[in-house]
Each structure stands twice: as structure tokens, then as C-alpha cells.
Scaffold this motif. Structure first.
Motif, PDB file in Angstrom:
ATOM      1  N   ILE A 175       0.757  -1.260   0.133  1.00  0.00           N
ATOM      2  CA  ILE A 175       0.071   0.068  -0.150  1.00  0.00           C
ATOM      3  C   ILE A 175       0.860   1.442   0.174  1.00  0.00           C
ATOM      4  CG2 ILE A 175      -1.688   1.314   1.456  1.00  0.00           C
ATOM      5  CD1 ILE A 175      -2.936  -1.436   2.065  1.00  0.00           C
ATOM      6  N   LEU A 176       2.095   0.990   0.912  1.00  0.00           N
ATOM      7  CA  LEU A 176       2.920   2.440   0.969  1.00  0.00           C
ATOM      8  C   LEU A 176       3.391   2.540  -0.580  1.00  0.00           C
ATOM      9  CD1 LEU A 176       4.510   4.438   2.298  1.00  0.00           C
ATOM     10  CD2 LEU A 176       6.293   2.399   2.775  1.00  0.00           C
ATOM     11  N   THR A 177       3.635   1.591  -1.260  1.00  0.00           N
ATOM     12  CA  THR A 177       4.363   1.687  -2.883  1.00  0.00           C
ATOM     13  C   THR A 177       3.278   2.247  -3.592  1.00  0.00           C
ATOM     14  OG1 THR A 177       5.417  -0.349  -2.317  1.00  0.00           O
ATOM     15  CG2 THR A 177       5.263   0.375  -4.560  1.00  0.00           C
ATOM     16  N   LEU A 178       1.929   2.036  -3.504  1.00  0.00           N
ATOM     17  CA  LEU A 178       0.934   2.767  -4.203  1.00  0.00           C
ATOM     18  C   LEU A 178       0.879   4.066  -3.948  1.00  0.00           C
ATOM     19  CD1 LEU A 178      -1.891  -0.119  -4.393  1.00  0.00           C
ATOM     20  CD2 LEU A 178      -0.227   0.278  -6.221  1.00  0.00           C
ATOM     21  N   LEU A 179       0.614   4.145  -2.617  1.00  0.00           N
ATOM     22  CA  LEU A 179       0.499   5.469  -2.097  1.00  0.00           C
ATOM     23  C   LEU A 179       1.642   6.618  -2.811  1.00  0.00           C
ATOM     24  CD1 LEU A 179      -1.291   6.852  -0.140  1.00  0.00           C
ATOM     25  CD2 LEU A 179       0.482   6.628   1.770  1.00  0.00           C
ATOM     26  N   ILE A 180       2.839   6.143  -2.653  1.00  0.00           N
ATOM     27  CA  ILE A 180       3.907   7.063  -3.166  1.00  0.00           C
ATOM     28  C   ILE A 180       3.707   7.315  -4.466  1.00  0.00           C
ATOM     29  CG2 ILE A 180       6.495   7.335  -3.572  1.00  0.00           C
ATOM     30  CD1 ILE A 180       6.828   5.475  -0.859  1.00  0.00           C
ATOM     31  N   PHE A 181       3.460   6.294  -5.576  1.00  0.00           N
ATOM     32  CA  PHE A 181       3.146   6.193  -6.762  1.00  0.00           C
ATOM     33  C   PHE A 181       2.129   7.336  -7.030  1.00  0.00           C
ATOM     34  CE2 PHE A 181       0.359   5.408 -10.337  1.00  0.00           C
ATOM     35  CZ  PHE A 181       1.256   5.249 -11.259  1.00  0.00           C
ATOM     36  N   ARG A 182       0.946   7.155  -6.237  1.00  0.00           N
ATOM     37  CA  ARG A 182      -0.035   8.143  -6.625  1.00  0.00           C
ATOM     38  C   ARG A 182       0.261   9.618  -6.040  1.00  0.00           C
ATOM     39  NH1 ARG A 182      -2.700  11.258  -8.323  1.00  0.00           N
ATOM     40  NH2 ARG A 182      -4.856  11.607  -8.773  1.00  0.00           N
ATOM     41  N   LEU A 183       1.065   9.924  -5.004  1.00  0.00           N
ATOM     42  CA  LEU A 183       1.557  11.187  -4.737  1.00  0.00           C
ATOM     43  C   LEU A 183       2.142  11.808  -5.940  1.00  0.00           C
ATOM     44  CD1 LEU A 183       2.191  10.760  -0.998  1.00  0.00           C
ATOM     45  CD2 LEU A 183       0.154  11.863  -2.027  1.00  0.00           C
ATOM     46  N   LEU A 184       3.154  10.924  -6.415  1.00  0.00           N
ATOM     47  CA  LEU A 184       4.035  11.272  -7.389  1.00  0.00           C
ATOM     48  C   LEU A 184       3.409  11.699  -8.873  1.00  0.00           C
ATOM     49  CD1 LEU A 184       7.192   9.088  -7.028  1.00  0.00           C
ATOM     50  CD2 LEU A 184       7.288  11.663  -6.359  1.00  0.00           C
ATOM     51  N   TRP A 185       2.546  10.646  -9.097  1.00  0.00           N
ATOM     52  CA  TRP A 185       1.469  10.897 -10.204  1.00  0.00           C
ATOM     53  C   TRP A 185       0.667  12.006  -9.942  1.00  0.00           C
ATOM     54  CZ3 TRP A 185       2.360   9.042 -14.732  1.00  0.00           C
ATOM     55  CH2 TRP A 185       1.224   8.679 -15.591  1.00  0.00           C
ATOM     56  N   GLY A 186       0.582  12.487  -9.062  1.00  0.00           N
ATOM     57  CA  GLY A 186      -0.170  13.730  -8.757  1.00  0.00           C
ATOM     58  C   GLY A 186       0.624  15.052  -9.021  1.00  0.00           C
ATOM     59  N   PHE A 187       1.819  14.912  -9.432  1.00  0.00           N
ATOM     60  CA  PHE A 187       2.573  16.028  -9.819  1.00  0.00           C
ATOM     61  C   PHE A 187       3.005  15.832 -11.192  1.00  0.00           C
ATOM     62  CE2 PHE A 187       3.054  16.281  -5.000  1.00  0.00           C
ATOM     63  CZ  PHE A 187       2.826  17.355  -4.732  1.00  0.00           C
TER      64      PHE A 187
END
Lengths: 155, 203
Positions: free
Chosen positions: B28-40
Motif C-alpha cells: 500500500i505504501l508503494t501505491l501511495l507513493i506512486f499516486r502522490l508522485l503521479w499527482g505531480f
């Protein structure tokens, strides 16, 4: 020899518990309380041990003291599980399966006691590699028994 | 995927598979980091700057004066709430330990034993917040579907019928997605190893 003594002692305790007159309610509750306190102490000690052992600069005397605590309590565990101290009597984390498959439970308790003694011996030696290896064994022994015979207990 | 992992986390911790629970949390942490970066760096509709709006815009949307694409101003609140709630949950999990001291999150060694125990208690309670947000989220999807706007397919494929006059979406680049995922995996690996100098608390 020591292992054999522990094993014989435990079988005697369980056999005695099985044939002896049932515990009085007060006595059973007192044992459950003792068991809870003892297990909690083992758990708290284990939490501190994990921090020391995984630290980049472990403090060996703290590990030695924790190992001695757990080894001492593990022997006391012989008297913690007489028949009649399960969830039918009061709040406990002990599953009824303990008294349904007592041989397996005794074997796992014995494993834990052996692992606690071995870890204590490793701690006394001060050799970090041995400490880490025996600590992993000890955790395995805790886990094997808890997976099967421990349930959630909400206070 | 996130939904699946959250479901799996719940199931595993209630069925004596705390070890799986910890790995699921790391995923979940991996996905979360992905989504945060994808948000930029992601597609135009995925960027926080494109959909996170102030209260004025939310009110305006509720009155019907909005014709953009992607998350609506109200939906943006839901997205942000979910991401923040899951981020808090993962952080609490990282420093938690179980009641018996058999299992510990990869960063539990960085805090005291008492803190780890408290973190576990809050971690358990905080799940209710996530559950509440999930219910709200699903309810909203059903509400929009009943009103003739299916959303689930658009979330996955990024394709939807758009109203005339709306600006089209700019797609994200595949290699940027891969890069974001790589960073997510890398940071997670670093945390699993015990973070700062590796081995302040090796697992």
C-alpha cells in the motif's frame, strides 16, 4: 538432561491436573491472572529485546537481563494452563484448543522453554551472532504457539 | 488494487497472518507513493494542481456551474481525504508492534515500545475512519451511476464521454508512470530496511 526433566515435569503437571479434583473457581481465576501477568511481562520484555537486538549498537547487559527474565518466566508457565482455566471461566487470550490437543500444546510449550533457555545461554556468552540466531528461534517458538492457541483479548 | 490490498490487510490481521498484513501495508505504501508522485507528474486529470480546488469551487459545483473533466471539486475532497487517511494509517503501521512483541513494523525500532503500542491502538481505531471514507466513496459512485454517469471505467482506462466545451485530457507518459512506480518501490525498500542509515533497525 534438562530438557528431559522439563518434559517429564510438564507431563506430570498435566497428568495431575487431568486426574485431580477440579480447581475451585477462585483458584482458577488466580491462575488465569498470574498467567496473564506473566505473559504480558514476557511480551513487554520481548519488545525491549527486539529494540536492543536490532539496534546498530546493542547494549548486551540489557539483552542478558531480558533473556534471564523470559527464561525464568518460561519455567513458571508449567503451572499456567491447568484444565478449567479457559475462556469458559473468564476473560482470557487462551483458546479452548489448548485443552483439546494437550500433547501438541505441551510440545509447543516445551519448545518455547527450550528456546528461552538457549537464548539465555547465548545472551550470557555475549556473542551477538549467537544471540541473534537464538532470538529468532525464540520468536519462532512464541509464534508457533500463539498462531494456534492464542486469541485476541480485549480489555 | 488499493481497495484489494486494504481488504486483504483487514482479513490477514484478523486471521493470524500478521506477517502478510505487514507486507500488504508495504505494498500500500508503494501505491501511495506512486499516486502522490503521479499527482505531480501524471496525466492532466491526475495532477493535484488540476483538481484540488477551494471551497468556492465546491459550492459552485454543487450549484451546477462546473463542466471540467476528471475529479469534480467535491470529488477532489474525497480523493485528498482518502489519500491522507491511508497515509496516516500506513505511517502508524510502520511504527506499530503487536501486543505480544512478536511482530513489529519496519520502523518500530525508531520509537519507544510504549509509542509503538499506542500507534497500534490508533492504527486499529483509524481503520474506522478509512472504512467511513470507503463507504462514502462507494455511495458516491452508485449515486452518479444512478444519475447516468458511470465512473469506475473512466477511473481505470482514463476514458470517458466528456461534455461539449470541456478541455480534453492530456495523458501521462508511460515512462513517467514507470519512473514514479520505481521511486515508490525504492522508497518502500529503503523503509523496509529500517530507513535512515540502514540498520538503525534492520528487520
Amino acid at each position: 538432561m534438562r530438557r528431559v526433566t522439563i518434559a517429564v515435569g510438564m507431563i506430570a503437571v498435566f497428568a495431575a491436573a487431568a486426574v485431580a479434583a477440579p480447581l475451585t473457581k477462585g483458584r482458577a481465576l488466580a491462575i488465569m491472572h498470574q498467567r496473564h501477568e506473566g505473559m504480558e511481562k514476557i511480551g513487554d520484555t520481548n519488545k525491549l529485546l527486539r529494540r536492543e537486538i536490532t539496534s546498530s549498537s546493542p547494549f548486551v547487559p540489557a539483552i542478558q537481563s531480558g533473556a534471564a527474565t523470559i527464561a525464568g518466566l518460561s519455567v513458571k508457565a508449567n503451572g499456567w494452563f491447568p484444565r478449567g482455566t479457559g475462556p469458559e471461566l473468564g476473560k482470557t487470550g487462551a483458546r479452548p484448543q489448548i485443552w483439546q490437543t494437550p500433547q501438541d500444546f505441551i510440545a509447543k510449550l516445551h519448545n518455547f522453554q527450550g528456546a528461552a533457555q538457549a537464548f539465555n545461554a547465548a545472551a550470557k556468552s555475549g556473542d551477538m551472532n549467537a544471540i541473534k540466531a537464538r532470538y529468532a528461534d525464540l520468536n519462532g517458538a512464541c509464534k508457533a504457539c500463539h498462531d494456534k492457541y492464542r486469541m485476541d483479548m480485549h480489555h | 488494487m488499493l481497495t484489494g490490498l486494504i481488504g486483504f490487510s483487514w482479513w490477514s490481521v484478523h486471521n493470524d497472518h500478521t506477517d502478510w498484513h505487514i507486507w500488504s501495508g508495504c505494498a500500500i505504501l508503494t501505491l501511495l507513493i506512486f499516486r502522490l508522485l503521479w499527482g505531480f507528474f501524471g496525466s492532466s486529470t491526475a495532477r493535484f494542481s488540476s483538481f484540488v480546488r477551494g471551497p468556492q469551487a465546491v459550492l459552485n459545483y454543487l450549484r451546477g456551474g462546473w463542466n471540467g473533466i476528471g475529479h469534480t471539486p467535491l470529488g477532489a475532497l474525497s480523493v485528498v481525504a482518502l489519500l491522507v487517511a491511508v497515509a496516516i494509517q500506513v505511517s502508524l503501521g510502520l511504527i506499530s508492534q503487536d501486543e505480544d512483541g512478536i511482530y513489529a513494523g519496519p520502523l518500530a525500532g525508531l520509537v519507544s515500545s510504549d509509542t509503538s503500542d499506542k500507534a497500534r491502538d490508533i492504527h486499529e481505531l483509524w481503520f474506522n475512519v478509512i472504512l467511513g471514507l470507503i463507504i462514502l466513496h462507494v455511495a458516491a459512485i452508485i449515486f452518479y451511476r444512478l444519475r447516468g454517469r458511470p465512473l469506475t471505467k473512466a477511473m481505470i482506462t482514463g476514458k470517458a464521454k466528456i461534455d461539449a466545451g470541456s478541455p480534453p485530457m492530456r495523458r501521462g507518459k508511460w515512462w513517467v508512470a514507470l519512473l514514479c512506480l520505481g521511486v515508490g518501490i525504492g522508497v518502500t525498500r529503503w523503509i523496509i530496511a529500517g530507513a535512515p542509515p540502514f540498520g538503525a533497525s534492520a528487520p
